[in-house]
Design a protein around this motif. Structure first.
Motif, PDB file in Angstrom:
ATOM      1  N   ILE A 166       0.879  -1.302   0.097  1.00 40.78           N
ATOM      2  CA  ILE A 166      -0.057   0.011   0.031  1.00 40.78           C
ATOM      3  C   ILE A 166       0.965   1.190   0.030  1.00 40.78           C
ATOM      4  O   ILE A 166       0.526   2.126  -0.638  1.00 40.78           O
ATOM      5  N   ALA A 167       1.591   1.238   0.850  1.00 41.53           N
ATOM      6  CA  ALA A 167       2.785   2.538   0.923  1.00 41.53           C
ATOM      7  C   ALA A 167       3.478   2.488  -0.142  1.00 41.53           C
ATOM      8  O   ALA A 167       3.609   3.633  -0.831  1.00 41.53           O
ATOM      9  N   LEU A 168       3.962   1.572  -1.220  1.00 44.08           N
ATOM     10  CA  LEU A 168       4.442   1.842  -2.580  1.00 44.08           C
ATOM     11  C   LEU A 168       3.794   2.211  -3.447  1.00 44.08           C
ATOM     12  O   LEU A 168       3.900   3.291  -4.075  1.00 44.08           O
ATOM     13  N   SER A 169       2.460   1.701  -3.491  1.00 45.14           N
ATOM     14  CA  SER A 169       1.531   2.392  -4.320  1.00 45.14           C
ATOM     15  C   SER A 169       1.223   3.919  -4.384  1.00 45.14           C
ATOM     16  O   SER A 169       1.147   4.679  -5.001  1.00 45.14           O
ATOM     17  N   LYS A 170       1.058   4.226  -3.051  1.00 48.12           N
ATOM     18  CA  LYS A 170       0.870   5.668  -2.794  1.00 48.12           C
ATOM     19  C   LYS A 170       2.183   6.545  -3.102  1.00 48.12           C
ATOM     20  O   LYS A 170       1.735   7.630  -3.719  1.00 48.12           O
ATOM     21  N   GLN A 171       3.246   5.954  -3.146  1.00 47.33           N
ATOM     22  CA  GLN A 171       4.397   6.808  -3.587  1.00 47.33           C
ATOM     23  C   GLN A 171       4.577   6.823  -4.882  1.00 47.33           C
ATOM     24  O   GLN A 171       4.653   7.865  -5.693  1.00 47.33           O
ATOM     25  N   LEU A 172       4.134   5.574  -5.788  1.00 49.02           N
ATOM     26  CA  LEU A 172       4.359   5.661  -7.056  1.00 49.02           C
ATOM     27  C   LEU A 172       3.152   6.430  -7.715  1.00 49.02           C
ATOM     28  O   LEU A 172       3.304   6.727  -8.798  1.00 49.02           O
ATOM     29  N   LYS A 173       2.088   6.429  -7.110  1.00 47.12           N
ATOM     30  CA  LYS A 173       1.107   7.475  -7.748  1.00 47.12           C
ATOM     31  C   LYS A 173       1.208   8.780  -7.779  1.00 47.12           C
ATOM     32  O   LYS A 173       0.686   9.505  -8.398  1.00 47.12           O
ATOM     33  N   HIS A 174       2.221   9.131  -7.056  1.00 43.41           N
ATOM     34  CA  HIS A 174       2.829  10.623  -7.283  1.00 43.41           C
ATOM     35  C   HIS A 174       3.580  10.661  -8.690  1.00 43.41           C
ATOM     36  O   HIS A 174       3.716  11.850  -9.127  1.00 43.41           O
ATOM     37  N   ILE A 175       3.905   9.514  -9.421  1.00 51.49           N
ATOM     38  CA  ILE A 175       4.707   9.391 -10.723  1.00 51.49           C
ATOM     39  C   ILE A 175       3.584   9.190 -11.740  1.00 51.49           C
ATOM     40  O   ILE A 175       3.650   9.906 -12.669  1.00 51.49           O
ATOM     41  N   ALA A 176       2.652   8.234 -11.394  1.00 51.09           N
ATOM     42  CA  ALA A 176       1.712   8.134 -12.485  1.00 51.09           C
ATOM     43  C   ALA A 176       0.605   6.884 -11.867  1.00 51.09           C
ATOM     44  O   ALA A 176       1.026   6.415 -10.758  1.00 51.09           O
ATOM     45  N   ARG A 177      -0.542   7.120 -12.173  1.00 52.66           N
ATOM     46  CA  ARG A 177      -1.419   6.079 -12.202  1.00 52.66           C
ATOM     47  C   ARG A 177      -1.104   4.918 -12.516  1.00 52.66           C
ATOM     48  O   ARG A 177      -0.350   4.571 -13.580  1.00 52.66           O
ATOM     49  N   ARG A 208      -6.760  -2.118   7.059  1.00 47.99           N
ATOM     50  CA  ARG A 208      -6.657  -1.167   6.034  1.00 47.99           C
ATOM     51  C   ARG A 208      -7.194   0.410   6.416  1.00 47.99           C
ATOM     52  O   ARG A 208      -6.336   1.473   6.188  1.00 47.99           O
ATOM     53  N   LEU A 209      -8.270   0.390   7.283  1.00 47.18           N
ATOM     54  CA  LEU A 209      -8.898   1.354   7.923  1.00 47.18           C
ATOM     55  C   LEU A 209      -7.748   1.730   9.049  1.00 47.18           C
ATOM     56  O   LEU A 209      -7.261   3.311   8.862  1.00 47.18           O
ATOM     57  N   LEU A 210      -7.346   0.891   9.737  1.00 44.62           N
ATOM     58  CA  LEU A 210      -6.323   1.366  10.856  1.00 44.62           C
ATOM     59  C   LEU A 210      -4.867   2.075  10.305  1.00 44.62           C
ATOM     60  O   LEU A 210      -4.524   2.975  10.681  1.00 44.62           O
ATOM     61  N   TYR A 211      -4.667   1.517   9.062  1.00 45.86           N
ATOM     62  CA  TYR A 211      -3.422   2.016   8.502  1.00 45.86           C
ATOM     63  C   TYR A 211      -3.521   3.464   7.843  1.00 45.86           C
ATOM     64  O   TYR A 211      -2.658   4.124   8.126  1.00 45.86           O
ATOM     65  N   PHE A 212      -4.864   3.699   7.396  1.00 47.29           N
ATOM     66  CA  PHE A 212      -4.836   4.877   6.862  1.00 47.29           C
ATOM     67  C   PHE A 212      -5.015   5.813   8.024  1.00 47.29           C
ATOM     68  O   PHE A 212      -4.960   7.166   7.845  1.00 47.29           O
ATOM     69  N   LEU A 213      -5.487   5.529   9.266  1.00 47.15           N
ATOM     70  CA  LEU A 213      -5.885   6.297  10.311  1.00 47.15           C
ATOM     71  C   LEU A 213      -4.293   6.607  11.070  1.00 47.15           C
ATOM     72  O   LEU A 213      -4.318   7.288  12.081  1.00 47.15           O
ATOM     73  N   GLY A 214      -3.130   5.685  10.553  1.00 43.67           N
ATOM     74  CA  GLY A 214      -1.918   6.003  11.192  1.00 43.67           C
ATOM     75  C   GLY A 214      -1.438   5.160  12.181  1.00 43.67           C
ATOM     76  O   GLY A 214      -0.551   5.543  12.682  1.00 43.67           O
ATOM     77  N   THR A 215      -2.037   4.001  12.445  1.00 42.42           N
ATOM     78  CA  THR A 215      -1.689   2.988  13.297  1.00 42.42           C
ATOM     79  C   THR A 215      -0.247   2.566  12.894  1.00 42.42           C
ATOM     80  O   THR A 215      -0.171   2.302  11.854  1.00 42.42           O
ATOM     81  N   ASP A 216       0.408   2.179  13.568  1.00 39.10           N
ATOM     82  CA  ASP A 216       1.700   1.695  13.506  1.00 39.10           C
ATOM     83  C   ASP A 216       1.644   0.285  12.720  1.00 39.10           C
ATOM     84  O   ASP A 216       1.014  -0.805  13.339  1.00 39.10           O
ATOM     85  N   PRO A 217       2.377   0.019  11.664  1.00 44.78           N
ATOM     86  CA  PRO A 217       2.375  -1.011  10.757  1.00 44.78           C
ATOM     87  C   PRO A 217       2.719  -2.468  11.768  1.00 44.78           C
ATOM     88  O   PRO A 217       2.211  -3.544  11.488  1.00 44.78           O
TER      89      PRO A 217
END
Length: 227
Positions: A166-177, A208-217
């Protein structure tokens, strides 16, 4: 277009499935695709089984993100595909990837099909694929692929115990969909069936919800791997 593709596979104690999984990749390997196996400290003989079937093999500490980063570091391909050991690529996956990369894709993933026959799994996989198209977020089960230069530009996977995809996807989305291929990988539904399909659905939504709310992985990993 012929691309220099490296398939990177993290493993940990997968002796029961590793030979079959790597054997399926030998036709691609024979055509020039590099198969990189990264062992996170197996104690069941996985290493010995992998050595003859992998182009490259390396051992690292346990942790899927760290393992995949280590595999990317030693891979020689210009294009990287991160594959779970229990996920099977579609036929002619290399041709599909060559086509999208030739068209300028930076990264993407395949649609996924779960291996089990229960009707509820069909709903699960459909929702997974649709959600991914809508959000631009890919999961490891969907076999994420990426240009090496894009992967290196974002610093690779964040070395966390869960949600690294998920973290990788969020970073790559800054480059392209992402390019979302209709061709399907088949991934094992063993965890879904072992733990209960509905229970697993609720757990994944919660994580997924907890991750987006900032819970420690690390906390999320404890919940995910709890017996």
């Amino acid at each position: 277009m012929k691309i220099r593709l490296s398939i990177i596979i993290p493993v940990l104690n997968e002796a029961s499935v590793i030979t079959e999984a790597l054997t399926r990749l030998q036709p691609l390997r024979n055509q020039g695709t590099e198969v990189v196996v990264v062992d996170g400290g197996s104690t069941d003989g996985s290493q010995n089984l992998a050595l003859e079937l992998a182009s490259r093999f390396v051992r690292t500490s346990k942790g899927r993100a760290e393992q995949m980063n280590a595999g990317a570091k030693i891979a020689t391909g210009d294009y990287l595909l991160f594959l779970h050991i229990d996920t099977q690529l579609p036929e002619n996956a290399d041709l599909a990837l060559a086509k999208v990369f030739e068209a300028g894709a930076e990264w993407g993933r395949f649609d996924v099909r779960l291996s089990g026959n229960q009707p509820l799994l069909r709903m699960v996989e459909t929702l997974m694929n649709r959600r991914s198209r809508l959000t631009g977020i890919a999961t490891g089960d969907q076999a994420i692929f990426v240009r090496r230069d894009a992967f290196e530009r974002i610093g690779g996977f964040s070395e966390m115990p869960l949600m690294e995809d998920i973290a990788l996807s969020k970073q790559l989305k800054h480059i392209a969909r992402p390019v979302c291929l209709r061709e399907r990988v088949i991934t094992s539904s063993r965890r879904w069936e072992r733990n209960g399909i509905l229970r697993t659905i609720l757990l994944m939504w919660r994580l997924r919800l907890l991750y987006f709310l900032g819970t420690d992985p690390a906390r999320l990993a404890t919940l995910y791997y709890r017996p």
